[in-house]
Design a protein around this motif. Structure first.
Motif, short mmCIF file in Angstrom:
data_model
loop_
_atom_site.label_atom_id
_atom_site.label_comp_id
_atom_site.label_asym_id
_atom_site.label_seq_id
_atom_site.Cartn_x
_atom_site.Cartn_y
_atom_site.Cartn_z
N GLN A 111 20.75 34.61 30.80
CA GLN A 111 19.59 35.14 30.10
C GLN A 111 19.87 35.09 28.60
OE1 GLN A 111 18.34 39.37 30.52
NE2 GLN A 111 16.34 38.50 31.02
N VAL A 112 19.00 34.37 27.90
CA VAL A 112 19.20 34.15 26.47
C VAL A 112 18.09 34.83 25.70
CG1 VAL A 112 19.42 32.41 24.65
CG2 VAL A 112 20.28 31.92 26.96
N SER A 113 18.47 35.69 24.76
CA SER A 113 17.51 36.34 23.86
C SER A 113 17.82 35.91 22.43
CB SER A 113 17.59 37.86 23.99
OG SER A 113 18.84 38.33 23.49
N ASP A 114 17.11 36.47 21.46
CA ASP A 114 17.37 36.12 20.06
C ASP A 114 18.75 36.58 19.61
OD1 ASP A 114 14.90 34.96 19.84
OD2 ASP A 114 13.93 36.75 19.03
N GLY A 115 19.27 37.65 20.24
CA GLY A 115 20.53 38.20 19.77
C GLY A 115 21.69 38.10 20.73
N THR A 116 21.43 37.91 22.02
CA THR A 116 22.51 37.94 23.01
C THR A 116 22.36 36.84 24.06
OG1 THR A 116 21.31 39.48 24.44
CG2 THR A 116 22.78 40.44 22.77
N THR A 117 23.47 36.56 24.71
CA THR A 117 23.51 35.68 25.87
C THR A 117 24.34 36.37 26.92
OG1 THR A 117 23.42 33.72 24.45
CG2 THR A 117 24.13 33.39 26.73
N ARG A 118 23.80 36.54 28.11
CA ARG A 118 24.57 37.25 29.13
C ARG A 118 24.30 36.67 30.51
NH1 ARG A 118 21.80 42.21 31.25
NH2 ARG A 118 19.58 41.99 30.80
N VAL A 119 25.24 36.90 31.40
CA VAL A 119 25.09 36.50 32.80
C VAL A 119 24.46 37.67 33.55
CG1 VAL A 119 26.28 35.78 34.90
CG2 VAL A 119 27.12 35.00 32.67
N ILE A 120 23.36 37.42 34.25
CA ILE A 120 22.72 38.46 35.05
C ILE A 120 22.67 38.04 36.51
CG2 ILE A 120 21.36 39.24 33.07
CD1 ILE A 120 18.92 37.96 34.40
N PHE A 121 22.45 39.01 37.40
CA PHE A 121 22.54 38.78 38.83
C PHE A 121 21.21 39.08 39.52
CE2 PHE A 121 26.69 39.81 37.17
CZ PHE A 121 27.51 38.85 37.76
N SER A 122 20.91 38.30 40.56
CA SER A 122 19.62 38.40 41.24
C SER A 122 19.45 39.70 42.02
CB SER A 122 19.41 37.21 42.18
OG SER A 122 20.44 37.16 43.16
N ASN A 123 20.55 40.38 42.33
CA ASN A 123 20.43 41.67 43.03
C ASN A 123 20.16 42.82 42.06
OD1 ASN A 123 23.04 41.46 41.95
ND2 ASN A 123 23.88 42.90 43.45
N GLU A 124 20.20 42.52 40.76
CA GLU A 124 19.93 43.53 39.74
C GLU A 124 18.64 43.24 38.97
OE1 GLU A 124 23.40 43.27 37.36
OE2 GLU A 124 24.71 44.22 38.83
N THR A 125 18.23 41.98 38.92
CA THR A 125 17.05 41.55 38.17
C THR A 125 16.19 40.65 39.05
OG1 THR A 125 18.31 41.61 36.10
CG2 THR A 125 16.26 40.36 36.10
N ASP A 126 14.87 40.82 39.00
CA ASP A 126 13.96 39.98 39.77
C ASP A 126 13.81 38.64 39.05
OD1 ASP A 126 12.02 38.78 41.26
OD2 ASP A 126 10.54 40.39 41.05
N PHE A 127 14.47 37.60 39.58
CA PHE A 127 14.46 36.29 38.94
C PHE A 127 13.06 35.66 38.94
CE2 PHE A 127 19.15 34.72 39.16
CZ PHE A 127 19.55 35.87 38.49
#
Length: 279
Positions: A111-127
């Protein structure tokens, strides 16, 4: 060097009679061993008989052919139904010889935003609804390796990407080697850095579910019609009437990578496809 399967290959005479029972139409076929409880292999084709014949001539599949005692099949109206049914059956039955389409409950994405890049998981976020997701990975390590690869290609900063620690306003080691464009030492803005990252990842962008809820995809042949019901990229089932499709109302248990790829690659690119909104 020939492998063991090739050396031991013999035409499966014990299965020759099954070819006469297989249709030359779309569907899913199943190879069974002596124990019919669990399948050895599940495949799909627009011509079941022709595809099984191809298995019979493939020396690399000698072990599968020796273990197979019978072949069953499930007809579908067309290719879309065969693709979705194959994926569903493999996840539910886990055949011994299928290496792909196995169920993966937890996926990773970048997940890329203007300020950060992070790894997210499908069991925590609705892809199916989240914004700015790129790539579908089975492990966090795979996601990070892809991020490193993009960073090396585009002269992105490991520190700004969260891949290594970065001291405030001090250039990273890769900048001194010409491998970083300098966001770490204010030679490049973070917004420009992230924009270049998004541009490099664009081909991997995860599409949000483009409908308000469930849909029914109509697929016809000369003999019959089927309606494939999906919601949030998840395949819920196939029925024979639109009224029956409206009754298929199961909450998607998780984001399904394979249904997502099937729809994006084989379905939503087709012009003139009949899609009915059910919600």
């Amino acid at each position: 060097m020939q492998n063991e399967n090739t050396l031991l290959y013999q035409y499966p005479e014990h299965l020759r009679h099954t070819l006469d029972t297989l249709p030359s139409r779309s569907g899913v076929y199943v190879f069974y061993g002596l124990d019919h409880t669990f399948p050895l292999y599940i495949g799909k084709s627009v011509n079941i008989r022709s595809r099984v014949q191809a298995h019979f001539r493939t020396a690399a599949e000698a072990k599968l052919l020796r273990m197979t005692s019978s072949i069953n099949y499930f007809e579908t109206v067309g290719e879309i139904g065969a693709l979705l049914l194959e994926s569903q059956m493999i996840k539910q039955q886990r055949p011994l010889f299928n290496k792909r389409l196995r169920v993966t409950r937890k996926l990773c994405s970048l997940q890329v935003s203007d300020g950060t890049t992070r790894v997210i998981f499908s069991n925590e976020t609705d892809f199916s609804t989240a914004d700015d997701l790129f790539g579908l990975f089975k492990t966090k390590m795979a996601a990070i390796e892809k991020l490193r690869e993009i960073a090396d290609q585009e002269r992105l900063c490991y520190g700004a990407l969260g891949l290594e620690k970065l001291s405030a306003k001090r250039a990273c080691f890769r900048y001194s080697l010409g491998r970083c464009a300098g966001v770490c030492c204010e030679k490049e803005s973070l917004e420009a850095h992230q924009l270049r990252l998004k541009s490099a990842l664009e081909a991997m962008r995860i599409r949000s579910w483009p409908y308000p809820g469930r849909i029914a995809i109509e697929e016809k042949s000369e003999q019959r019609t089927e309606y494939h019901v999906l919601n949030n990229w998840f395949y819920l089932g196939t029925v024979s009437t639109l009224d029956a499709a409206k009754e298929v109302n199961i909450a998607p248990p998780h984001f399904d990578r394979d249904s997502y790829k099937i729809l994006c690659q084989h379905v939503l690119k087709h012009k003139g496809l009949a899609i009915t909104l059910l919600d």
